[in-house]
Design an enzyme around this catalytic site. Structure first.
Site, PDB file in Angstrom:
ATOM      1  N   CYS A   1       0.809  -1.218   0.000  1.00  0.00           N
ATOM      2  CA  CYS A   1       0.000   0.000   0.000  1.00  0.00           C
ATOM      3  C   CYS A   1       0.844   1.270   0.000  1.00  0.00           C
ATOM      4  O   CYS A   1       1.518   1.550  -0.981  1.00  0.00           O
ATOM      5  CB  CYS A   1      -0.977  -0.080   1.179  1.00  0.00           C
ATOM      6  SG  CYS A   1      -2.551   0.690   0.837  1.00  0.00           S
ATOM      7  N   ARG A  31     -11.691   7.195  -3.220  1.00  0.00           N
ATOM      8  CA  ARG A  31     -10.920   6.058  -2.727  1.00  0.00           C
ATOM      9  C   ARG A  31     -11.465   4.761  -3.312  1.00  0.00           C
ATOM     10  O   ARG A  31     -12.671   4.634  -3.549  1.00  0.00           O
ATOM     11  CB  ARG A  31     -10.977   5.980  -1.200  1.00  0.00           C
ATOM     12  CG  ARG A  31     -10.379   7.159  -0.489  1.00  0.00           C
ATOM     13  CD  ARG A  31     -10.265   6.908   0.999  1.00  0.00           C
ATOM     14  NE  ARG A  31      -9.196   5.984   1.304  1.00  0.00           N
ATOM     15  CZ  ARG A  31      -7.899   6.322   1.343  1.00  0.00           C
ATOM     16  NH1 ARG A  31      -7.528   7.568   1.098  1.00  0.00           N
ATOM     17  NH2 ARG A  31      -6.980   5.424   1.626  1.00  0.00           N
ATOM     18  N   HIS A  73      -3.968  -5.772   1.593  1.00  0.00           N
ATOM     19  CA  HIS A  73      -3.664  -5.953   3.008  1.00  0.00           C
ATOM     20  C   HIS A  73      -4.860  -6.667   3.592  1.00  0.00           C
ATOM     21  O   HIS A  73      -5.561  -7.368   2.890  1.00  0.00           O
ATOM     22  CB  HIS A  73      -3.352  -4.623   3.691  1.00  0.00           C
ATOM     23  CG  HIS A  73      -4.307  -3.543   3.351  1.00  0.00           C
ATOM     24  ND1 HIS A  73      -5.581  -3.499   3.834  1.00  0.00           N
ATOM     25  CD2 HIS A  73      -4.174  -2.471   2.529  1.00  0.00           C
ATOM     26  CE1 HIS A  73      -6.178  -2.428   3.359  1.00  0.00           C
ATOM     27  NE2 HIS A  73      -5.365  -1.788   2.547  1.00  0.00           N
TER      28      HIS A  73
HETATM   29  N1  GLN Z   1      -1.618   7.396   0.290  1.00  0.00           N
HETATM   30  C1  GLN Z   1      -2.188   6.137   0.111  1.00  0.00           C
HETATM   31  C2  GLN Z   1      -3.496   6.173  -0.678  1.00  0.00           C
HETATM   32  O1  GLN Z   1      -4.578   6.372  -0.137  1.00  0.00           O
HETATM   33  C3  GLN Z   1      -2.312   5.391   1.330  1.00  0.00           C
HETATM   34  C4  GLN Z   1      -2.527   3.982   1.025  1.00  0.00           C
HETATM   35  C5  GLN Z   1      -2.582   3.240   2.281  1.00  0.00           C
HETATM   36  O2  GLN Z   1      -1.547   2.752   2.764  1.00  0.00           O
HETATM   37  N2  GLN Z   1      -3.750   3.232   2.850  1.00  0.00           N
HETATM   38  O3  GLN Z   1      -3.438   5.995  -1.831  1.00  0.00           O
END
Ligand code: GLN
Length: 247
Positions: free
Chosen positions: A92, A126, A191
């Site tokens: 991530c 998101r 994850h």
């Molecule tokens: N900056 C990242 C995003 O939202 C964070 C990803 C994460 O580790 N949640 O794309």
């Protein structure tokens, strides 16, 4: 053998049960008579010697901004270690920083270390939900997990993804690819956590790390993995039924 894990920024990039991934590696190594030596690497600290597998977890834009300068300063040493055969798992937020750069939601560009041929730009919405991948490089084995990211990751032409998206968004919600694999470096948005429900992938990382530690490929005897198979099946079924959603 003892496998040395270099855990980058455990106090900053540690959301989504990333520590659970290391617990899985430890348990599966022990079941085959190997030990794990996990060394946390904080900002400002030098890279420890002899790391077989680096691990960097997930975090929000704020935490990524706090560590990205330090990571960039460690870039040359990390590229050298990987060039000498060390493995790397990046999840991530950590995955984004292994590319060339991450442009965050506020428009700031955080440097990456260029270990993976990609870059990432944050989008408006998101991408959240269950995800299922098929990994061609692993004979079609599947990975199941959960994604939650605003970043859209774009692979360079010719770069190899970790898998093809069966359900969910993946790197950018458009390309049909998720993650990136380059030699022994693996980056992914999965994850949830990743390794407990995907034991074959945990063993792949252990095999890579043991090959670095011992200088030769090592056979890992299979484990029963009944609960793990059930966890994978539940997660894969959820992804097939629901996939990811924009929020
Ligand atoms: N900056 C990242 C995003 O939202 C964070 C990803 C994460 O580790 N949640 O794309």
């Amino acid at each position: 053998m003892t496998i040395r894990i270099g855990h980058l920024y455990p106090d900053y990039l540690n959301i989504y049960a990333d520590r659970g991934n290391i617990a899985v590696l430890r348990a599966r190594a022990r079941a085959r008579g190997h030990e794990l030596d996990v060394v946390g690497i904080a900002p400002g600290e030098p890279l420890p010697a002899g790391v077989d597998l680096f691990y960097i977890g997930g975090g929000q834009d704020r935490e990524q901004a706090l560590v990205s300068g330090d990571l960039a300063a460690k870039g040359a040493a990390l590229r050298e270690a990987v060039g000498a055969g060390a493995a790397f798992l990046a999840v991530c937020g950590g995955y984004q920083l292994l590319g060339r750069f991450y442009r965050d939601q506020a428009g700031a560009t955080l440097p990456g270390i260029g270990l993976l041929p990609l870059h990432t730009v944050a989008g408006e919405r998101r991408m959240i939900g269950d995800v299922l991948l098929e990994c061609e490089w692993a004979g079609g084995k599947t990975l199941a997990g959960f994604e939650n990211h605003a970043g859209r990751t774009h692979l360079d032409p010719g770069a190899e993804p970790l898998g093809r998206v069966v359900s969910g968004f993946g790197n950018d919600g458009e390309s049909g690819y998720e993650g990136c694999r380059h030699g022994r470096v693996y980056g992914t948005y999965l994850h949830g956590p990743l390794l407990p429900r995907n034991p074959w992938f945990a063993d792949r990382l252990l095999a890579d790390a043991l090959a670095h530690a011992g200088g030769a490929e090592v056979d890992l005897p299979p484990l029963a993995d009944e609960l793990e198979a059930e966890a994978h099946a539940v997660s894969a079924a959820r992804a097939r039924a629901r996939g990811g959603r924009f929020t």
